[in-house]
Scaffold this active site. Structure first.
Site, short mmCIF file in Angstrom:
data_model
loop_
_atom_site.label_atom_id
_atom_site.label_comp_id
_atom_site.label_asym_id
_atom_site.label_seq_id
_atom_site.Cartn_x
_atom_site.Cartn_y
_atom_site.Cartn_z
CB SER A 172 1.34 1.37 -1.58
OG SER A 172 2.30 2.25 -2.08
CG ASP B 281 0.11 9.37 12.45
OD1 ASP B 281 -0.37 8.35 12.99
OD2 ASP B 281 1.28 9.43 12.05
CE LYS C 65 5.03 -1.20 -2.84
NZ LYS C 65 5.45 0.21 -2.70
#
Length: 446
Positions: free
Chosen positions: A293, A304, A318
């Site tokens: 999460s 990224d 998740k």
């Protein structure tokens, strides 16, 4: 020309009218079907009240029906009776009574995702992947997550016995645990060799951002920190705003951290809100199958934006957003309303974050059948949400790489233990980057 324009406009209005009519007809049809099903529910409730062999508790029946309805959706949605909902409200404050484990339903079995560090569950030796067969004398078969949590909670100092089955066990084993007030300190830190800052974030709570700020200040005040390790292993997640705040310590102000998208919601972007002195420091993020999460949000954003090297094993996966909705009688509904996406439009759901450098930890053991026993993933949970992006994913991202094995050290941090191979690899990587950086002026002068 004007007639043609009127004709086109008229056709457009006709198409819109037909489309609206079709949509309205479908809505009416759906509403009619819903009322028909509710009528059946009412019939069954009436028959139970009138004909069941004993008197029935109507409230208990309705709560049970709601539980069954919500539990059929996905592993993270749930209905909470008033007392359970009240308990949930203290969880995110980092202080609650219990034994300190994160649980989920896998293959219709109550399964441990990860024990929380420095809690009775962690100290008793419970592990990710352990199946809980009983809580005291209550079987967990067909038990909801909320009911299981309720049974494991209790007054500090009281005991609870979990009957556990693990891949290496021939027979189930009982673990007796003493409940405690779980004061979870979300940030631990130290300096390694004076110049590498090591921060272990155990979960994302209301004060995690402030605790991280204090840790960074202390590290830079007492040491010549020139690189950083952020350890998110076995971090089950927590508050989204704290994940964004943590990223704000390492990314420039105004940088997209994550966005959410639901069925009926517009895209919602979450960006860093503050300036930081640590946006360029070399950095490694440690992850494993217990990172879920909010941990995956942080790791995904730093990966990224090429801000950090992610090292470890595939994370839990998740990638869904839960909204807690209070109900009129004091109960609550925990409902999955959207999915998370990383800045590069990757869905975390069922996939997780693929590390840049794969280094496996020693959670894998051999079962009596000789099959590997491993940390569970979101994709293995009952009723998990699908991720349509998986079909378009490169082959190497779908597999969990199996390389070197280690044991993750999560006790009080003193020094990199020999058994913590992942941490050793992170330290070696940062030292190598520093050496390379120091050699650049020499190379440029030739």
């Amino acid at each position: 020309m004007r007639k043609r324009s009127f004709l086109i406009t008229g056709m457009l209005f006709l198409l819109i009218f037909v489309f609206v009519g079709v949509v309205r007809e479908k809505r009416v049809q759906a509403t009619a079907e819903t009322y028909e099903q509710l009528n059946i529910f009412s019939e069954v409730l009436h028959l139970l009240q009138q004909n069941y062999v004993e008197d029935v508790d109507t409230k208990k029946l309705i709560y049970g029906a709601i539980n069954g309805m919500v539990n059929s959706l996905d592993p993270h949605s749930g209905f909470m009776e008033p007392d359970t909902y009240k308990e949930l409200q203290v969880d995110t404050q980092g202080k609650f009574g219990g034994i300190g484990i994160q649980i989920a339903i896998k293959n219709k079995e109550l399964t441990i995702i990860a024990p929380i560090e420095d809690t009775p569950g962690f100290q008793a030796g419970l592990k990710s992947g352990d199946v809980i067969l009983k809580v005291d004398e209550s079987s967990t078969k067909d038990m909801s997550l909320m009911d299981a949590v309720k049974l494991m909670r209790g007054e500090p100092g009281t005991k609870v016995t979990l009957t556990i089955m693990r891949g290496e066990f021939k027979l189930p084993k009982k673990f007796e645990l003493k409940r405690a007030i779980i004061n979870v300190k979300s940030v631990k830190f130290k300096a390694i060799d004076d110049n590498i800052g090591y921060i272990h974030l155990t979960q994302f709570q209301q004060e995690s951002g402030k605790e991280l700020t204090n840790a960074l200040k202390q590290l830079t005040k007492d040491n010549k920190v020139s690189s950083m390790i952020l350890d998110l292993r076995n971090n089950p997640g927590g508050l989204l705003d704290q994940a964004v705040e943590v990223c704000g310590k390492f990314l420039p102000k105004g940088t997209l951290v994550v966005y959410t998208q639901g069925r009926s919601e517009q895209r919602h972007d979450y960006k860093t809100m503050e300036d930081s002195d640590f946006t360029k420091i070399p950095m490694v993020v440690l992850v494993n199958g217990g990172s879920a999460s909010a941990s995956e949000i942080v790791a995904g954003a730093l990966q990224d934006w090429a801000r950090a090297i992610v090292l470890g094993t595939q994370t839990f996966g998740k990638g869904s957003v839960q909204t807690v909705i209070p109900l009129s009688d004091g109960s609550g509904l925990r409902l999955t309303t959207a999915k998370y996406y990383t800045p590069r439009d990757k869905s975390i759901q069922n996939v997780g974050i693929t590390p840049d450098i794969a280094v496996e930890d020693r959670v894998i053991i051999k079962s009596k059948e000789g099959e590997e026993y491993h940390m569970i993933k979101e994709s293995e949970l009952e009723h998990h949400l699908d991720n349509p992006d998986i079909e378009n994913m490169p082959q190497d991202q779908e597999q969990n790489p199996k390389i070197d094995k280690d044991k993750t050290e999560t006790q009080e941090i003193k020094k990199p233990e020999e058994s913590d191979y992942q941490l050793q690899q992170a330290v070696a990587l940062l030292k190598g980057l520093k050496i390379l950086e120091e050699k650049k002026p020499l190379l440029n002068s030739k």
